[in-house]
Design a protein around this motif. Structure first.
Motif, PDB file in Angstrom:
ATOM      1  N   LEU A 159       0.851  -1.184   0.000  1.00  0.00           N
ATOM      2  CA  LEU A 159       0.000   0.000   0.000  1.00  0.00           C
ATOM      3  C   LEU A 159       0.887   1.234   0.000  1.00  0.00           C
ATOM      4  O   LEU A 159       2.033   1.192   0.458  1.00  0.00           O
ATOM      5  CB  LEU A 159      -0.907   0.011   1.234  1.00  0.00           C
ATOM      6  N   TYR A 160       0.352   2.343  -0.497  1.00  0.00           N
ATOM      7  CA  TYR A 160       1.170   3.562  -0.538  1.00  0.00           C
ATOM      8  C   TYR A 160       0.302   4.810  -0.481  1.00  0.00           C
ATOM      9  O   TYR A 160      -0.877   4.805  -0.861  1.00  0.00           O
ATOM     10  CB  TYR A 160       2.048   3.595  -1.788  1.00  0.00           C
ATOM     11  N   LEU A 161       0.924   5.875   0.005  1.00  0.00           N
ATOM     12  CA  LEU A 161       0.398   7.232  -0.116  1.00  0.00           C
ATOM     13  C   LEU A 161       1.223   7.935  -1.178  1.00  0.00           C
ATOM     14  O   LEU A 161       2.444   7.742  -1.252  1.00  0.00           O
ATOM     15  CB  LEU A 161       0.494   7.980   1.216  1.00  0.00           C
ATOM     16  N   ARG A 162       0.565   8.765  -1.988  1.00  0.00           N
ATOM     17  CA  ARG A 162       1.287   9.408  -3.097  1.00  0.00           C
ATOM     18  C   ARG A 162       0.927  10.893  -3.197  1.00  0.00           C
ATOM     19  O   ARG A 162       0.008  11.270  -3.924  1.00  0.00           O
ATOM     20  CB  ARG A 162       0.973   8.709  -4.417  1.00  0.00           C
ATOM     21  N   PRO A 163       1.634  11.780  -2.476  1.00  0.00           N
ATOM     22  CA  PRO A 163       1.450  13.211  -2.714  1.00  0.00           C
ATOM     23  C   PRO A 163       1.957  13.568  -4.111  1.00  0.00           C
ATOM     24  O   PRO A 163       2.976  13.045  -4.569  1.00  0.00           O
ATOM     25  CB  PRO A 163       2.308  13.863  -1.616  1.00  0.00           C
ATOM     26  N   SER A 164       1.241  14.452  -4.788  1.00  0.00           N
ATOM     27  CA  SER A 164       1.595  14.764  -6.172  1.00  0.00           C
ATOM     28  C   SER A 164       1.054  16.121  -6.561  1.00  0.00           C
ATOM     29  O   SER A 164       0.251  16.726  -5.845  1.00  0.00           O
ATOM     30  CB  SER A 164       1.046  13.686  -7.125  1.00  0.00           C
ATOM     31  N   VAL A 165       1.497  16.605  -7.705  1.00  0.00           N
ATOM     32  CA  VAL A 165       0.976  17.844  -8.297  1.00  0.00           C
ATOM     33  C   VAL A 165       0.470  17.530  -9.704  1.00  0.00           C
ATOM     34  O   VAL A 165       0.965  16.620 -10.368  1.00  0.00           O
ATOM     35  CB  VAL A 165       2.043  18.954  -8.346  1.00  0.00           C
ATOM     36  N   VAL A 166      -0.526  18.288 -10.124  1.00  0.00           N
ATOM     37  CA  VAL A 166      -1.089  18.159 -11.463  1.00  0.00           C
ATOM     38  C   VAL A 166      -0.691  19.381 -12.289  1.00  0.00           C
ATOM     39  O   VAL A 166      -0.851  20.516 -11.831  1.00  0.00           O
ATOM     40  CB  VAL A 166      -2.625  18.028 -11.402  1.00  0.00           C
ATOM     41  N   MET A 188       5.815   8.061  -4.066  1.00  0.00           N
ATOM     42  CA  MET A 188       5.101   6.934  -3.466  1.00  0.00           C
ATOM     43  C   MET A 188       5.744   6.596  -2.122  1.00  0.00           C
ATOM     44  O   MET A 188       6.921   6.230  -2.059  1.00  0.00           O
ATOM     45  CB  MET A 188       5.150   5.722  -4.396  1.00  0.00           C
ATOM     46  N   ILE A 189       4.973   6.742  -1.045  1.00  0.00           N
ATOM     47  CA  ILE A 189       5.447   6.435   0.305  1.00  0.00           C
ATOM     48  C   ILE A 189       4.798   5.119   0.726  1.00  0.00           C
ATOM     49  O   ILE A 189       3.591   5.059   0.956  1.00  0.00           O
ATOM     50  CB  ILE A 189       5.088   7.556   1.281  1.00  0.00           C
ATOM     51  N   MET A 190       5.595   4.070   0.818  1.00  0.00           N
ATOM     52  CA  MET A 190       5.068   2.729   1.050  1.00  0.00           C
ATOM     53  C   MET A 190       5.285   2.266   2.493  1.00  0.00           C
ATOM     54  O   MET A 190       6.062   2.866   3.238  1.00  0.00           O
ATOM     55  CB  MET A 190       5.731   1.745   0.082  1.00  0.00           C
ATOM     56  N   ILE A 191       4.595   1.198   2.872  1.00  0.00           N
ATOM     57  CA  ILE A 191       4.763   0.606   4.202  1.00  0.00           C
ATOM     58  C   ILE A 191       6.104  -0.128   4.247  1.00  0.00           C
ATOM     59  O   ILE A 191       6.320  -1.072   3.480  1.00  0.00           O
ATOM     60  CB  ILE A 191       3.621  -0.376   4.511  1.00  0.00           C
ATOM     61  N   PRO A 192       7.028   0.283   5.126  1.00  0.00           N
ATOM     62  CA  PRO A 192       8.379  -0.327   5.142  1.00  0.00           C
ATOM     63  C   PRO A 192       8.413  -1.636   5.921  1.00  0.00           C
ATOM     64  O   PRO A 192       9.214  -1.814   6.852  1.00  0.00           O
ATOM     65  CB  PRO A 192       9.227   0.758   5.807  1.00  0.00           C
ATOM     66  N   TYR A 193       7.555  -2.563   5.544  1.00  0.00           N
ATOM     67  CA  TYR A 193       7.496  -3.837   6.272  1.00  0.00           C
ATOM     68  C   TYR A 193       6.892  -4.898   5.363  1.00  0.00           C
ATOM     69  O   TYR A 193       5.945  -4.627   4.620  1.00  0.00           O
ATOM     70  CB  TYR A 193       6.647  -3.698   7.534  1.00  0.00           C
ATOM     71  N   THR A 194       7.443  -6.102   5.422  1.00  0.00           N
ATOM     72  CA  THR A 194       6.852  -7.223   4.696  1.00  0.00           C
ATOM     73  C   THR A 194       7.052  -8.503   5.502  1.00  0.00           C
ATOM     74  O   THR A 194       8.051  -8.661   6.206  1.00  0.00           O
ATOM     75  CB  THR A 194       7.471  -7.370   3.294  1.00  0.00           C
ATOM     76  N   LYS A 195       6.077  -9.397   5.401  1.00  0.00           N
ATOM     77  CA  LYS A 195       6.114 -10.665   6.129  1.00  0.00           C
ATOM     78  C   LYS A 195       5.666 -11.761   5.181  1.00  0.00           C
ATOM     79  O   LYS A 195       4.663 -11.605   4.472  1.00  0.00           O
ATOM     80  CB  LYS A 195       5.185 -10.603   7.339  1.00  0.00           C
TER      81      LYS A 195
END
Length: 283
Positions: A159-166, A188-195
């Motif tokens: 999952l990610y958050l994506r601040p951006s400009v148009v 793209m700012i993603m969750i820094p974890y995986t299992k």
């Protein structure tokens, strides 16, 4: 006037456009009166100075003046053109833009994102989105003596958050359609974890499960969407090319099990490209 003779809807619309054109010309002359005076002053000073210059200096001064006049004229024309364009479409300009974006990339993954942007100006907006990316084709498979990664966990996702400009260019009107070039750079700012789940096997039979995880790997990626945007009323569609430094196997390569690193099982893909499609609604 034309509408007093011809009372059709087309004649009335043409009449309104003619009046708007004269109003815009009058506004242009009034609002840029100071600029015209400055240009006249520059020309007068040039004539005075030109009398005392040598032929060589005269050529340099002429070139410099022409460049100055060209820049001033270009800036003036650009500002006026943008102002006129804004006036013509101010009636349907809205500040809010909601959109949904889908994409397919060269990393064999798809992306789905919901976004909102506040349009500060008709051609510029700020905002962001929330989405996820998912690998759909296995390009590696971690395994060792009597163990293997679970098939469902072998396709990374996040999952990610994506601040951006148009960013949009002034539109080209084709009937009810307004076409413009479109750019949307973002982060793209993603969750820094995986299992992931490890299946312990005996022969071909799974006898137990184990779990391993990591918080290492890429959690920040830069990307940009470049394409063409078409607006029809409040609805819009944008389609084009995307590129990013997203590496979908970055976290997987930081895993290891029973002394065996996953690094050799998954390819390094530090550059991703693909195609995107965005549907938007302006309100």
């Amino acid at each position: 006037m034309l509408s007093s003779v011809l009372r059709s809807k087309t004649a009335i619309e043409v009449n309104i456009r003619i009046m708007r054109a004269f109003t815009a010309m009058r506004s242009f002359l009034i609002s840029n009166e100071l600029m015209f005076k400055r240009i006249e002053t520059i020309e007068h000073n040039y004539l005075l100075v030109n009398r005392h210059l040598s032929e060589h200096d005269r050529k340099k001064a002429t070139s410099s003046l022409l460049k100055t006049l060209f820049v001033c004229t270009a800036l003036l024309a650009s500002v006026n053109a943008m102002a006129d364009d804004t006036k013509e479409v101010d009636d349907d300009f809205t500040h809010h833009r909601a959109s949904i974006t889908g994409a397919l990339t060269s990393s064999d993954c798809y992306q789905l994102q919901l976004s909102y942007h506040y349009m500060i100006w008709r051609f510029f907006g700020v905002g962001g989105g929330f989405g996820n990316w998912q690998n759909y084709y296995e390009d590696g498979y971690a395994s060792g003596p009597n163990w293997a990664i679970d098939g469902d966990d072998n396709k990374p996702w996040n999952l990610y958050l994506r601040p951006s400009v148009v960013l949009k260019t002034p539109p080209l009107a084709l009937g009810q359609v307004r076409l413009s070039l479109y750019a949307e750079p973002g982060v793209m700012i993603m969750i820094p974890y995986t299992k992931v789940c490890i299946e312990k096997t005996y022969g071909l039979q799974v006898v137990d499960y184990d779990y391993i995880s990591t918080n290492k790997g890429q959690w920040l990626a830069v990307d940009v969407h470049l394409g063409v945007n078409a607006d029809i009323g409040p609805c819009g569609v944008s389609i084009g090319y995307l590129m990013s430094n997203l590496d979908i196997y970055s976290q997987m390569r930081h895993l290891s099990y029973n002394g065996i690193s996953f690094r050799d099982f998954y390819p390094r893909k530090s550059f991703t490209q693909g195609a995107y499609l965005t549907l938007s609604y302006n309100f």
